[in-house]
Design an enzyme around this catalytic site. Structure first.
Site, PDB file in Angstrom:
ATOM      1  N   HIS A 119     -13.575  18.913  21.962  1.00 33.26           N
ATOM      2  CA  HIS A 119     -13.547  20.243  21.352  1.00 33.26           C
ATOM      3  C   HIS A 119     -12.143  20.828  21.350  1.00 33.26           C
ATOM      4  O   HIS A 119     -11.758  21.547  20.419  1.00 33.26           O
ATOM      5  CB  HIS A 119     -14.511  21.188  22.089  1.00 33.26           C
ATOM      6  N   CYS A 120     -11.370  20.517  22.377  1.00 35.30           N
ATOM      7  CA  CYS A 120     -10.034  21.108  22.535  1.00 35.30           C
ATOM      8  C   CYS A 120      -9.042  20.638  21.480  1.00 35.30           C
ATOM      9  O   CYS A 120      -8.026  21.297  21.253  1.00 35.30           O
ATOM     10  CB  CYS A 120      -9.466  20.760  23.914  1.00 35.30           C
TER      11      CYS A 120
END
Length: 364
Positions: A330-331
């Protein structure tokens, strides 16, 4: 005035934006470590591009390396960068009556940390804003995309250790943060979690990003990171978060269905307690790209995600090389919502009233 709404990650995307690893901290000290970083980022991009367009921003001197690892279907654009966490340095896209907007937060190296560099990352959100054709929305708040999640209907998850961090927004109150999120993203209700995971609060962490803790699989349904090992300091943190969320309601006053995502059995690595989290996945068109850790609990986590996101293919990607560098799937991803998904009036009249009030009295 324009009413902006941040869609849920699960709503249709136009494309995904990423950045290419190039910083010494991310690449490591040896050619083998650099290859491992590039491989990890490319696996995510190459999985996503099977389902939706992907643009990777690459420093000019890194384009040849990027092309060695990325699928030919991935678009590459030259852009000066300090690091590769585009969730945090990129814009947060929103929809409004006139189409696409992009909120450009202030980025200061996760609270001005002494090891971080942001000469280029501080303006890196402008690249996706310009290339996407989005209307730029300027905010005076220091913030990162990994520090928030939304259900797309005005409910947001935050942590007090990020937006209220003295290194980010000294002197700001919860009310001021909520007003700025109402103005820029259409927030109607903010749920504040107390703090982030242990490693994420150590020297090279973000000081508590919420995208390791909890996310919305759908309106009313929360996926929550749980550490069952009582020897791990995250056990107390996740129990505290569960208690907060069990008593919380969304922007319409409805309680949540809470689905627990149990942490991997692996609790430590060479640097101490890990913050491995299956919550740090990315929902995209027709699929979910999920973190795996070569761990006995991987299969169960993927099964939970498949049930939570019916009709989407769940793709596991080994995320250990990402996490050792400070983040997960996600990052490194940032969604651009499809304008055809519709935004005009989607936040509702109540949201318009909140946003109007925020514009009159917000910190920006």
């Amino acid at each position: 005035m324009t009413t902006w709404r941040m869609p849920a990650e699960t709503e249709p995307h136009e494309r995904t934006w990423m950045a290419w690893p190039n910083a010494p901290y991310t690449l490591g000290e040896t050619p083998a470590e650099a290859e491992a970083a590039w491989t990890a980022w490319a696996r995510v991009a190459n999985a996503i591009v099977e389902h939706e367009p992907v643009t990777v921003l690459v420093p000019p001197d890194g384009i040849a390396d990027a092309r060695r690892f990325l699928s030919g279907a991935v678009d590459v654009e030259a852009c000066l960068l300090d690091d590769a966490w585009y969730r945090d340095i990129g814009p947060t896209f929103v929809l409004g009556p006139d189409g696409l907007g992009a909120v450009n937060w202030v980025f200061n190296g996760w609270g001005g940390q002494d090891w971080a560099r942001w000469e280029h990352d501080g303006v890196a959100s402008e690249a996706a804003t310009r290339l996407s054709g989005a209307a730029p929305i300027t905010s005076a708040m220091v913030n990162e995309g990994g520090g928030l999640h939304t259900d797309g209907q005005g409910t947001f998850l935050l942590t007090r250790t990020v937006q209220l961090d003295p290194g980010r927004n000294p002197g700001w109150t919860e009310t001021q943060v909520e007003a700025e999120l109402a103005r820029t993203l259409g927030a109607r209700k903010v749920i504040w979690l107390p703090r982030g995971l242990t490693r994420d609060n150590e020297r090279y962490g973000t000081r508590g990003h919420v995208d390791l803790l909890a996310t919305f699989a759908a309106p009313g349904r929360l996926l929550v990171h749980v550490q069952p090992d009582q020897d791990h300091p995250d056990a107390a943190i996740t129990a505290e978060n569960l208690a907060v969320l069990a008593d919380a309601t969304d922007a319409d006053g409805k309680p949540f269905e809470i689905v627990e995502l149990t942490a991997p059995e692996t609790t430590r690595d060479a640097d101490g307690w890990v913050d491995y989290s299956y919550v740090n996945h990315y929902a995209l068109n027709g699929a979910v790209v999920a973190c795996t850790f070569d761990d006995p609990r991987d299969a169960d986590a993927l099964a939970v995600l498949a049930e939570a996101y019916p009709g989407r293919e769940v793709i596991g990607v080994d995320a250990r090389e990402l996490f050792v560098r400070g983040g997960g799937v996600h990052c490194i991803t940032q969604q651009q919502p499809a304008v055809r998904a519709g935004a005009a009036g989607a936040a509702g009249a109540e949201s318009e009233a909140v946003i109007e009030a925020a514009t009159d009295g917000g910190p920006a």
